[in-house]
Enzyme design. Structure first.
Site, PDB file in Angstrom:
ATOM      1  N   CYS A   1       0.828  -1.219   0.000  1.00 24.16           N
ATOM      2  CA  CYS A   1       0.000   0.000   0.000  1.00 24.16           C
ATOM      3  C   CYS A   1       0.867   1.276   0.000  1.00 24.16           C
ATOM      4  CB  CYS A   1      -0.898  -0.023   1.235  1.00 24.16           C
ATOM      5  SG  CYS A   1      -1.750   1.551   1.504  1.00 24.16           S
TER       6      CYS A   1
ATOM      7  N   VAL B  37      -6.248   0.848   5.464  1.00 21.72           N
ATOM      8  CA  VAL B  37      -4.955   1.115   6.072  1.00 21.72           C
ATOM      9  C   VAL B  37      -4.310   2.271   5.307  1.00 21.72           C
ATOM     10  CG1 VAL B  37      -4.565  -1.192   6.967  1.00 21.72           C
ATOM     11  CG2 VAL B  37      -3.887  -0.699   4.616  1.00 21.72           C
TER      12      VAL B  37
ATOM     13  N   GLU C  98      -5.822   7.782   7.865  1.00 21.66           N
ATOM     14  CA  GLU C  98      -5.528   8.803   6.837  1.00 21.66           C
ATOM     15  C   GLU C  98      -4.051   9.195   6.862  1.00 21.66           C
ATOM     16  OE1 GLU C  98      -7.276   9.725   4.307  1.00 21.66           O
ATOM     17  OE2 GLU C  98      -9.067   8.665   4.920  1.00 21.66           O
ATOM     18  N   SER C  99      -3.339   8.729   5.823  1.00 26.93           N
ATOM     19  CA  SER C  99      -1.887   8.903   5.782  1.00 26.93           C
ATOM     20  C   SER C  99      -1.436  10.360   5.916  1.00 26.93           C
ATOM     21  CB  SER C  99      -1.333   8.298   4.492  1.00 26.93           C
ATOM     22  OG  SER C  99      -1.939   8.884   3.350  1.00 26.93           O
TER      23      SER C  99
HETATM   24  N1  LIG Z   1      -7.060   8.290   2.028  1.00 28.62           N
HETATM   25  C1  LIG Z   1      -6.502   7.104   2.620  1.00 28.62           C
HETATM   26  C2  LIG Z   1      -6.435   6.011   1.580  1.00 28.62           C
HETATM   27  C3  LIG Z   1      -5.968   4.680   2.162  1.00 28.62           C
HETATM   28  C4  LIG Z   1      -6.255   3.532   1.204  1.00 28.62           C
HETATM   29  O1  LIG Z   1      -6.973   3.678   0.199  1.00 28.62           O
HETATM   30  N2  LIG Z   1      -5.674   2.371   1.509  1.00 28.62           N
HETATM   31  C5  LIG Z   1      -5.956   1.207   0.708  1.00 28.62           C
HETATM   32  C6  LIG Z   1      -4.754   0.300   0.566  1.00 28.62           C
HETATM   33  S1  LIG Z   1      -3.486   1.065  -0.420  1.00 28.62           S
HETATM   34  C7  LIG Z   1      -7.028   0.385   1.389  1.00 28.62           C
HETATM   35  O2  LIG Z   1      -7.009   0.191   2.599  1.00 28.62           O
HETATM   36  N3  LIG Z   1      -7.966  -0.096   0.576  1.00 28.62           N
HETATM   37  C8  LIG Z   1      -9.073  -0.862   1.033  1.00 28.62           C
HETATM   38  C9  LIG Z   1     -10.384  -0.199   0.643  1.00 28.62           C
HETATM   39  O3  LIG Z   1     -10.385   0.846   0.010  1.00 28.62           O
HETATM   40  O4  LIG Z   1     -11.403  -0.723   1.018  1.00 28.62           O
HETATM   41  C10 LIG Z   1      -5.123   7.430   3.219  1.00 28.62           C
HETATM   42  O5  LIG Z   1      -4.503   8.401   2.751  1.00 28.62           O
HETATM   43  O6  LIG Z   1      -4.676   6.777   4.172  1.00 28.62           O
END
Ligand SMILES: N[C@@H](CCC(=O)N[C@@H](CS)C(=O)NCC(=O)O)C(=O)O
Length: 191
Positions: free
Chosen positions: A10, A50, A62-63
């Site tokens: 990720c 995550v 949220e990163s």
């Molecule tokens: N806006 C979030 C995006 C996090 C994200 O999309 N993570 C993905 C993995 S790269 C995830 O957990 N995907 C599962 C889903 O969307 O259900 C951040 O910045 O942390």
């Protein structure tokens, strides 16, 4: 102790891993299987995504917000520019990250025209990096951390050629000299 709910592949998690490494913060990771997400991840983040950072009873998803938190909680070494104007411009780039991520994910999905849109996004970054050495301005910082995970994946996984974007290519070369980014490069190669 800090726990990071993490997934190797990720890029949003990569942002936080890089930040923790830059700050020299000790932490443990819980690897989340993105193809078979455990039900308990929704207790950590109602969106089920995550990364999530946990520190005692404090939970933060949220990163970009996590990295802002880490910057404030662990101010050394500073990863935002000292000048308020420079800092605002670097934050603006993180705020407008969709301009890179939308074409990136469209490219991954194989959408028609996505390659051209991704190249346009790279060309905008290239113009910026011709004018300043880092996305964060004069020094490496949080805007660089926010973008580099996607650029490494685009180059090494999606086969995007960085040669037409020499300022971006030079920026990547400078960044991979940092142990925090070199570790991510290895992860991209192996995961
Ligand atoms: N806006 C979030 C995006 C996090 C994200 O999309 N993570 C993905 C993995 S790269 C995830 O957990 N995907 C599962 C889903 O969307 O259900 C951040 O910045 O942390």
């Amino acid at each position: 102790m800090i726990t990071l709910y993490d997934a190797d592949r990720c890029p949003y998690c990569a942002r936080v891993r890089i930040m923790l490494a830059e700050k020299g913060i000790e932490y443990e990771t819980v690897e989340v299987d993105l193809d078979d997400r455990p039900a308990w991840i929704y207790e950590k983040n109602p969106l089920g995504r995550v990364p999530v950072l946990e520190e005692d009873t404090f939970l933060l998803p949220e990163s970009a917000v996590i990295n802002e938190y880490l910057e404030e909680r662990y101010p050394e070494p500073a990863l935002w520019p000292g000048d308020p104007g420079d800092r605002a411009l670097a934050r603006l780039l993180v705020y407008r990250f969709d301009e890179l991520s939308k074409p990136y994910y469209a490219l991954r999905r194989g959408e028609p025209g996505a390659g051209e849109r991704f190249d346009e996004a790279l060309a905008r970054l290239d113009a910026l990096l011709e004018a300043q050495p880092f996305l964060s301005g004069r020094e490496y910082g949080l805007a660089d951390v926010a973008y580099v995970p996607w650029i490494l994946r685009a180059r090494d996984r999606l086969g995007i050629d960085l040669e037409p974007f020499p300022a971006v290519a030079g920026w990547v070369d400078r960044l991979v000299e940092r142990p925090s980014i070199a570790a991510e490069l290895e992860l991209v190669a192996s995961s």
